[in-house]
Design an enzyme around this catalytic site. Structure first.
Site, short mmCIF file in Angstrom:
data_model
loop_
_atom_site.label_atom_id
_atom_site.label_comp_id
_atom_site.label_asym_id
_atom_site.label_seq_id
_atom_site.Cartn_x
_atom_site.Cartn_y
_atom_site.Cartn_z
N SER A 121 0.84 -1.20 0.00
CA SER A 121 0.00 0.00 0.00
C SER A 121 0.88 1.25 0.00
O SER A 121 2.01 1.22 0.48
CB SER A 121 -0.90 0.00 1.24
OG SER A 121 -1.59 1.23 1.38
N TYR A 143 -2.74 -0.93 10.07
CA TYR A 143 -2.72 -1.25 8.65
C TYR A 143 -1.42 -0.76 8.01
O TYR A 143 -0.74 -1.51 7.30
CB TYR A 143 -3.92 -0.61 7.96
CG TYR A 143 -4.02 -0.95 6.49
CD1 TYR A 143 -4.57 -2.16 6.07
CD2 TYR A 143 -3.57 -0.06 5.51
CE1 TYR A 143 -4.67 -2.49 4.72
CE2 TYR A 143 -3.66 -0.38 4.17
CZ TYR A 143 -4.21 -1.58 3.78
OH TYR A 143 -4.29 -1.89 2.44
#
Length: 283
Positions: A121, A143
């Site tokens: 990401s 995350y």
């Protein structure tokens, strides 16, 4: 995948506590080798937007950077899973690593190179990661931490296994409207924002928005010779303002010494986790 064909292994529920389901889904024992493993499963539980930080970014001219990386504006509330591990860490990274280690004999030493492709990401940031708290039990950006740890893990796997014919790469699909994204804000608000997001794409090329666009880097990597790829690069799916898809390689902000130390900790944790499942793995 087998001797006569190549395919990706579909991975579901990769957490250590669900080892049996992973083994059954892959059916790895029926193959002589594996050519590709796509490691894509991930969660972002209870995401919240820090609107105050977003406003500050708007006032300081950093809003575009914040909107493309979610730096400082996205938090999550993590929890322990049934194995006593942080849920985001276990799902986004650790379960994947256990799977790779269990499949190592099928991935290494083959006639042709085998590939691991991790979905990372643009939210993966060093500032969200701590080696002393690599499961991110004490923070609110689990995350981001798990995706940065994914980048580190990929770097180490290349150093250790390239000579055995296994190559690891990380990709970033960009901002894709998915079930995970829709949990961040109410659906109706996303629909109101969508025209603005299409305009932002002229300035933020990682606003791929659709799963088809976001898969551009995965497809591109499938066509490349793994020996020619840079282990320290993340491959980003990008979409131009006019809708053209392309891939942009970006050097990762990773420290190789930190990567080695993390990998040692992961191997020790793997040893502890698998001791609980010795009977299952011997079947």
């Amino acid at each position: 995948m087998a001797a006569a064909a190549a395919a990706a292994v579909p991975v579901a529920t990769p957490t250590p506590g669900r080892m049996e389901r992973v083994v059954l889904v892959t059916g790895a024992s029926g193959f002589q080798r594996l050519d590709f493993v796509y490691l894509n499963a991930g969660i972002m539980p209870n995401p919240q937007v820090n609107f105050r930080a977003l406003w500050q970014g708007l006032m300081t001219g950093k809003v575009l950077h914040m909107l493309t990386t979610a730096e400082g504006i996205m938090t999550q509330t993590d929890r322990l899973n049934g194995d006593g591990l942080q849920e985001v860490f276990a799902t986004n990274l650790f379960g994947h690593l256990i799977l790779v280690r269990q499949l190592e004999s099928l991935l290494c030493g083959n006639e042709k190179p085998s590939r691991l492709i991790w979905t990372s990401s643009s939210n993966a940031r060093e500032t969200a990661f701590s080696l002393s708290d690599y499961q991110h039990a004490k923070g609110q950006e689990s995350y981001s931490s798990s995706k940065y740890a994914t980048d580190l893990t990929s770097v180490v796997l290349n150093r250790k296994l390239n000579k055995q014919g296994l190559y690891s790469s990380v990709v970033c699909p960009g901002l894709v409207m998915s079930n995970m994204t829709y949990r961040i804000l109410p659906v109706f608000l996303w629909k109101l924002l969508m025209p603005i997001m299409w305009l932002i794409r002229f300035f933020a090329k990682t606003y791929t928005l659709t799963p088809y666009n976001g898969a551009e880097a995965h497809v591109w990597l499938f066509k490349q010779k793994p020996e020619s790829l840079d282990a320290l690069v993340k491959y980003h799916s990008c979409t131009s303002g006019l809708g053209k898809n392309y891939v942009e390689p970006r050097k990762m902000d990773v420290d190789e010494e930190t990567a080695e130390k993390l990998y040692e900790k992961l191997l020790e944790l793997e040893k502890q986790a698998l001791e609980k499942y010795d009977d299952l793995l011997d079947k």
